[in-house]
Design a protein around this motif. Structure first.
Motif, PDB file in Angstrom:
ATOM      1  N   VAL A  11      43.114  39.678  35.232  1.00 44.56           N
ATOM      2  CA  VAL A  11      42.894  38.226  35.199  1.00 44.56           C
ATOM      3  C   VAL A  11      43.115  37.627  36.591  1.00 44.56           C
ATOM      4  O   VAL A  11      42.312  36.812  37.055  1.00 44.56           O
ATOM      5  CB  VAL A  11      43.799  37.559  34.143  1.00 44.56           C
ATOM      6  CG1 VAL A  11      43.821  36.044  34.313  1.00 44.56           C
ATOM      7  CG2 VAL A  11      43.332  37.932  32.745  1.00 44.56           C
ATOM      8  N   ASN A  12      44.175  38.023  37.267  1.00 48.93           N
ATOM      9  CA  ASN A  12      44.435  37.510  38.621  1.00 48.93           C
ATOM     10  C   ASN A  12      43.319  37.884  39.590  1.00 48.93           C
ATOM     11  O   ASN A  12      42.932  37.082  40.443  1.00 48.93           O
ATOM     12  CB  ASN A  12      45.780  38.019  39.145  1.00 48.93           C
ATOM     13  CG  ASN A  12      46.947  37.369  38.450  1.00 48.93           C
ATOM     14  OD1 ASN A  12      46.841  36.273  37.900  1.00 48.93           O
ATOM     15  ND2 ASN A  12      48.085  38.044  38.446  1.00 48.93           N
ATOM     16  N   THR A  13      42.801  39.087  39.460  1.00 38.89           N
ATOM     17  CA  THR A  13      41.690  39.516  40.309  1.00 38.89           C
ATOM     18  C   THR A  13      40.462  38.648  40.056  1.00 38.89           C
ATOM     19  O   THR A  13      39.813  38.178  40.997  1.00 38.89           O
ATOM     20  CB  THR A  13      41.350  40.997  40.050  1.00 38.89           C
ATOM     21  OG1 THR A  13      42.495  41.786  40.375  1.00 38.89           O
ATOM     22  CG2 THR A  13      40.163  41.441  40.876  1.00 38.89           C
ATOM     23  N   VAL A  14      40.162  38.397  38.783  1.00 40.50           N
ATOM     24  CA  VAL A  14      39.009  37.563  38.437  1.00 40.50           C
ATOM     25  C   VAL A  14      39.214  36.133  38.937  1.00 40.50           C
ATOM     26  O   VAL A  14      38.286  35.515  39.463  1.00 40.50           O
ATOM     27  CB  VAL A  14      38.749  37.586  36.913  1.00 40.50           C
ATOM     28  CG1 VAL A  14      37.695  36.565  36.521  1.00 40.50           C
ATOM     29  CG2 VAL A  14      38.334  38.979  36.479  1.00 40.50           C
ATOM     30  N   VAL A  15      40.412  35.603  38.813  1.00 42.39           N
ATOM     31  CA  VAL A  15      40.704  34.251  39.302  1.00 42.39           C
ATOM     32  C   VAL A  15      40.438  34.169  40.807  1.00 42.39           C
ATOM     33  O   VAL A  15      39.801  33.225  41.284  1.00 42.39           O
ATOM     34  CB  VAL A  15      42.156  33.838  38.976  1.00 42.39           C
ATOM     35  CG1 VAL A  15      42.566  32.591  39.742  1.00 42.39           C
ATOM     36  CG2 VAL A  15      42.322  33.615  37.477  1.00 42.39           C
ATOM     37  N   ASN A  16      40.894  35.150  41.562  1.00 43.20           N
ATOM     38  CA  ASN A  16      40.668  35.151  43.015  1.00 43.20           C
ATOM     39  C   ASN A  16      39.190  35.242  43.368  1.00 43.20           C
ATOM     40  O   ASN A  16      38.708  34.542  44.265  1.00 43.20           O
ATOM     41  CB  ASN A  16      41.449  36.288  43.669  1.00 43.20           C
ATOM     42  CG  ASN A  16      42.939  36.048  43.642  1.00 43.20           C
ATOM     43  OD1 ASN A  16      43.405  34.910  43.613  1.00 43.20           O
ATOM     44  ND2 ASN A  16      43.712  37.121  43.631  1.00 43.20           N
ATOM     45  N   VAL A  17      38.449  36.105  42.668  1.00 43.67           N
ATOM     46  CA  VAL A  17      37.016  36.239  42.921  1.00 43.67           C
ATOM     47  C   VAL A  17      36.295  34.947  42.543  1.00 43.67           C
ATOM     48  O   VAL A  17      35.395  34.493  43.253  1.00 43.67           O
ATOM     49  CB  VAL A  17      36.432  37.448  42.150  1.00 43.67           C
ATOM     50  CG1 VAL A  17      34.918  37.455  42.205  1.00 43.67           C
ATOM     51  CG2 VAL A  17      37.000  38.751  42.698  1.00 43.67           C
ATOM     52  N   ALA A  18      36.704  34.342  41.441  1.00 46.37           N
ATOM     53  CA  ALA A  18      36.084  33.094  40.992  1.00 46.37           C
ATOM     54  C   ALA A  18      36.303  31.975  42.006  1.00 46.37           C
ATOM     55  O   ALA A  18      35.381  31.209  42.308  1.00 46.37           O
ATOM     56  CB  ALA A  18      36.641  32.693  39.631  1.00 46.37           C
ATOM     57  N   LYS A  19      37.519  31.869  42.544  1.00 46.71           N
ATOM     58  CA  LYS A  19      37.799  30.842  43.555  1.00 46.71           C
ATOM     59  C   LYS A  19      36.929  31.050  44.793  1.00 46.71           C
ATOM     60  O   LYS A  19      36.353  30.105  45.324  1.00 46.71           O
ATOM     61  CB  LYS A  19      39.275  30.872  43.947  1.00 46.71           C
ATOM     62  CG  LYS A  19      40.186  30.260  42.928  1.00 46.71           C
ATOM     63  CD  LYS A  19      41.638  30.315  43.386  1.00 46.71           C
ATOM     64  CE  LYS A  19      42.573  29.781  42.327  1.00 46.71           C
ATOM     65  NZ  LYS A  19      43.986  29.873  42.730  1.00 46.71           N
ATOM     66  N   THR A  20      36.836  32.287  45.247  1.00 43.22           N
ATOM     67  CA  THR A  20      36.048  32.602  46.432  1.00 43.22           C
ATOM     68  C   THR A  20      34.570  32.263  46.238  1.00 43.22           C
ATOM     69  O   THR A  20      33.903  31.830  47.168  1.00 43.22           O
ATOM     70  CB  THR A  20      36.188  34.102  46.776  1.00 43.22           C
ATOM     71  OG1 THR A  20      37.568  34.387  47.012  1.00 43.22           O
ATOM     72  CG2 THR A  20      35.374  34.471  47.999  1.00 43.22           C
ATOM     73  N   ASN A  21      34.087  32.436  45.016  1.00 44.07           N
ATOM     74  CA  ASN A  21      32.664  32.248  44.732  1.00 44.07           C
ATOM     75  C   ASN A  21      32.353  30.953  43.986  1.00 44.07           C
ATOM     76  O   ASN A  21      31.247  30.792  43.462  1.00 44.07           O
ATOM     77  CB  ASN A  21      32.144  33.457  43.954  1.00 44.07           C
ATOM     78  CG  ASN A  21      32.163  34.705  44.806  1.00 44.07           C
ATOM     79  OD1 ASN A  21      31.328  34.869  45.684  1.00 44.07           O
ATOM     80  ND2 ASN A  21      33.118  35.578  44.568  1.00 44.07           N
ATOM     81  N   HIS A  22      33.338  30.067  43.904  1.00 42.80           N
ATOM     82  CA  HIS A  22      33.169  28.747  43.278  1.00 42.80           C
ATOM     83  C   HIS A  22      32.683  28.843  41.833  1.00 42.80           C
ATOM     84  O   HIS A  22      31.824  28.080  41.393  1.00 42.80           O
ATOM     85  CB  HIS A  22      32.229  27.868  44.110  1.00 42.80           C
ATOM     86  CG  HIS A  22      32.612  27.824  45.557  1.00 42.80           C
ATOM     87  ND1 HIS A  22      33.711  27.152  46.014  1.00 42.80           N
ATOM     88  CD2 HIS A  22      32.049  28.407  46.643  1.00 42.80           C
ATOM     89  CE1 HIS A  22      33.817  27.307  47.331  1.00 42.80           C
ATOM     90  NE2 HIS A  22      32.822  28.075  47.731  1.00 42.80           N
TER      91      HIS A  22
END
Length: 80
Positions: A11-22
């Motif tokens: 989940v933390n990995t997905v959150v970081n990727v989501a933030k980076t990619n808006h």
């Protein structure tokens, strides 16, 4: 129960990727679980709501589990 740790890390990995990619919403998270692993798929399903609790990005998200056969697995490449 290692499943909660795995879920929180994913989940933390997905959150970081989501933030980076808006990205503003996650519909589902797919995890591949090896048949020969010590993980219990039912624990992933039970603990998923705990792992995403309070994370707006995952509101209404679902967990999809894929069972990966344990035999004939070969490591093709390892990156450092």
């Amino acid at each position: 129960m290692h499943e909660l740790g795995v879920l929180k890390n994913a989940v933390n990995t997905v959150v970081n990727v989501a933030k980076t990619n808006h990205i503003e919403k996650i519909k589902f998270l797919t995890l591949e679980i090896g048949e020969n692993s010590s993980f219990v798929p039912a624990f992933f399903e039970k603990l998923f709501p705990v792992a995403i609790d309070g994370i707006k990005l995952f509101k209404e998200a679902q967990l999809k589990l894929i069972s990966v056969p344990g035999k004939n697995l070969v490591i093709k490449e390892i990156g450092y």
